[in-house]
Design an enzyme around this catalytic site. Structure first.
Site, PDB file in Angstrom:
ATOM      1  N   CYS A   1      21.155  -8.197  11.947  1.00 10.97           N
ATOM      2  CA  CYS A   1      21.878  -9.226  12.695  1.00 10.97           C
ATOM      3  C   CYS A   1      23.283  -9.503  12.150  1.00 10.97           C
ATOM      4  O   CYS A   1      24.121 -10.042  12.861  1.00 10.97           O
ATOM      5  CB  CYS A   1      21.070 -10.521  12.721  1.00 10.97           C
ATOM      6  SG  CYS A   1      19.444 -10.344  13.495  1.00 10.97           S
TER       7      CYS A   1
ATOM      8  N   HIS B   1      25.728 -16.432  14.886  1.00  8.98           N
ATOM      9  CA  HIS B   1      24.653 -15.535  15.317  1.00  8.98           C
ATOM     10  C   HIS B   1      23.669 -16.322  16.168  1.00  8.98           C
ATOM     11  O   HIS B   1      23.301 -17.455  15.830  1.00  8.98           O
ATOM     12  CB  HIS B   1      23.963 -14.956  14.077  1.00  8.98           C
ATOM     13  CG  HIS B   1      22.712 -14.191  14.380  1.00  8.98           C
ATOM     14  ND1 HIS B   1      22.622 -13.271  15.405  1.00  8.98           N
ATOM     15  CD2 HIS B   1      21.491 -14.207  13.779  1.00  8.98           C
ATOM     16  CE1 HIS B   1      21.406 -12.758  15.419  1.00  8.98           C
ATOM     17  NE2 HIS B   1      20.702 -13.305  14.452  1.00  8.98           N
TER      18      HIS B   1
ATOM     19  N   ASN C   1      17.776 -13.272  21.105  1.00 11.67           N
ATOM     20  CA  ASN C   1      18.381 -12.698  19.907  1.00 11.67           C
ATOM     21  C   ASN C   1      18.618 -11.207  20.127  1.00 11.67           C
ATOM     22  O   ASN C   1      17.678 -10.419  20.142  1.00 11.67           O
ATOM     23  CB  ASN C   1      17.456 -12.929  18.704  1.00 11.67           C
ATOM     24  CG  ASN C   1      18.051 -12.415  17.399  1.00 11.67           C
ATOM     25  OD1 ASN C   1      19.066 -11.738  17.379  1.00 11.67           O
ATOM     26  ND2 ASN C   1      17.394 -12.720  16.299  1.00 11.67           N
TER      27      ASN C   1
END
Length: 357
Positions: free
Chosen positions: A111, A248, A278
């Site tokens: 990520c 994020h 996500n």
């Protein structure tokens, strides 16, 4: 000293969508449970490869910058879901966009990948090694998902975003950054049955995405917050000078915790997790594009971004936006038509997961 201005931006969002109500047909959950815990309302499922997602995002970013793909010196792809490992997926993207002769490489920091890649490309421009780079983050996270596990099945989605970086003399672009990795506890977020450590001659079963949610939440907030503090110190920037926060997009609660730590008001925070879930490395790249499109990022804006991912990697960056917030040109690049719904796209995987269990 050279700086690496962001001169182009683009994204690629797969059309097929799975809502919370639809995903409740696959696992024991419901819209309220997912929304209250994550902020996610839906996620996208790609009908094409990671390379194709990355290609379309890069083509839009290159058109936006008004540059010729042949003048790109570096194609850098952040992904933990590559289409191919050897040859690397970036080389296929390089071929697809016509960046003849450009260096091409993948980077995997999960990520945190987009911010890691931004630092790497910026450093090469600052050192005078290259003049133009396209930095892409593309993921097909639904490929990893075990559709029989509620905790992971509801979280992840697919997509891609990209930026073009160009050498310039005036201060803008990535001006301060801090990246790192807390590898001692790397096992609390990992993919099973994948990589050369497994016995390829023995049936290992499907890959599975495993994580300890509560522990990751605590470490994500701590790691991202401390990295942001470090970047603010580097940049000699006060909290009041942050114009936009592009975090994020893993969990709305994590976003809100970082927002509170940095004392940033709601109208300054880019949040799109509700529609996309996500998308790992791609979340910040997509969110950055949409922040420009929605007018949240204005000329000369001070942007703070932070991420946390498997490894356990973490990153924070201060980006100074340049003058331009509109594309020089546009691209008609698009994905091939998709004739299936999101549920239809994952039907075979869902059946395989249930048969395995």
């Amino acid at each position: 000293m050279s700086y690496a201005h962001i001169t182009g931006w683009g994204k690629c969002i797969p059309p097929a969508r799975i809502s919370n109500d639809e995903i409740s047909q696959l696992v024991d959950t419901n819209d309220e449970w997912i929304t209250t815990r994550t902020g996610i309302k839906a996620r996208r499922v790609s009908h094409v490869s990671t390379a194709e997602l990355a290609t379309v995002a890069a083509q839009h970013a290159i058109a936006c910058a008004g540059v010729d793909a042949k003048d790109i010196d570096l194609v850098l792809l952040a992904t933990c879901t590559p289409s191919t490992m050897v040859a690397n997926t970036a080389s296929l993207v390089q071929k697809n966009i016509g960046a003849v002769g450009a260096a091409a490489m993948d980077t995997n920091a999960a990520c945190s990948g987009f911010l890691y890649a931004m630092q790497a490309a910026t450093a090469q421009i600052q050192a005078g090694m290259i003049k133009k780079a396209v930095v892409i983050a593309a993921e097909r996270m639904t490929w990893y998902v075990n559709w029989d596990r509620r905790d992971s099945a509801v979280l992840f989605g697919d997509g891609a975003g990209a930026v073009v970086l160009e050498a310039a003399d005036t201060p803008a672009g990535l001006l301060a950054t801090k990246i790192g990795c807390d590898s001692e506890d790397r096992d609390i977020l990992h993919i099973t049955n994948f990589g050369s450590d497994i016995d390829k001659y023995s049936p290992a079963g499907p890959s599975d995405l495993l994580f300890e949610g509560r522990e990751i939440f605590k470490r994500a907030v701590k790691g991202m917050s401390e990295a942001c503090d470090d970047v603010l110190t580097q940049a000699d920037l006060s909290l009041e000078e942050i114009d936009v926060l592009v975090p994020h997009q893993a969990n709305l609660r994590i976003i809100q915790a970082i927002q509170q730590r940095l004392k940033v008001t709601d109208e300054k925070v880019m949040v799109n997790i509700g529609e996309y879930g996500n998308t790992s490395a791609a979340t910040i790249a997509i969110a950055l594009c949409e922040a420009v499109e929605q007018g949240l990022i204005k000329p000369h804006a001070n942007i703070m971004s932070a991420a946390f991912g498997a490894g356990l990697t973490w990153a924070a960056s201060y980006i100074k936006w340049g003058e331009r917030v509109t594309p020089i040109s546009t691209s008609d690049a698009t994905l091939p038509a998709c004739d299936k719904t999101g549920l239809e796209l994952v039907a075979a995987a869902v059946a395989a997961c249930k048969n395995t269990d």
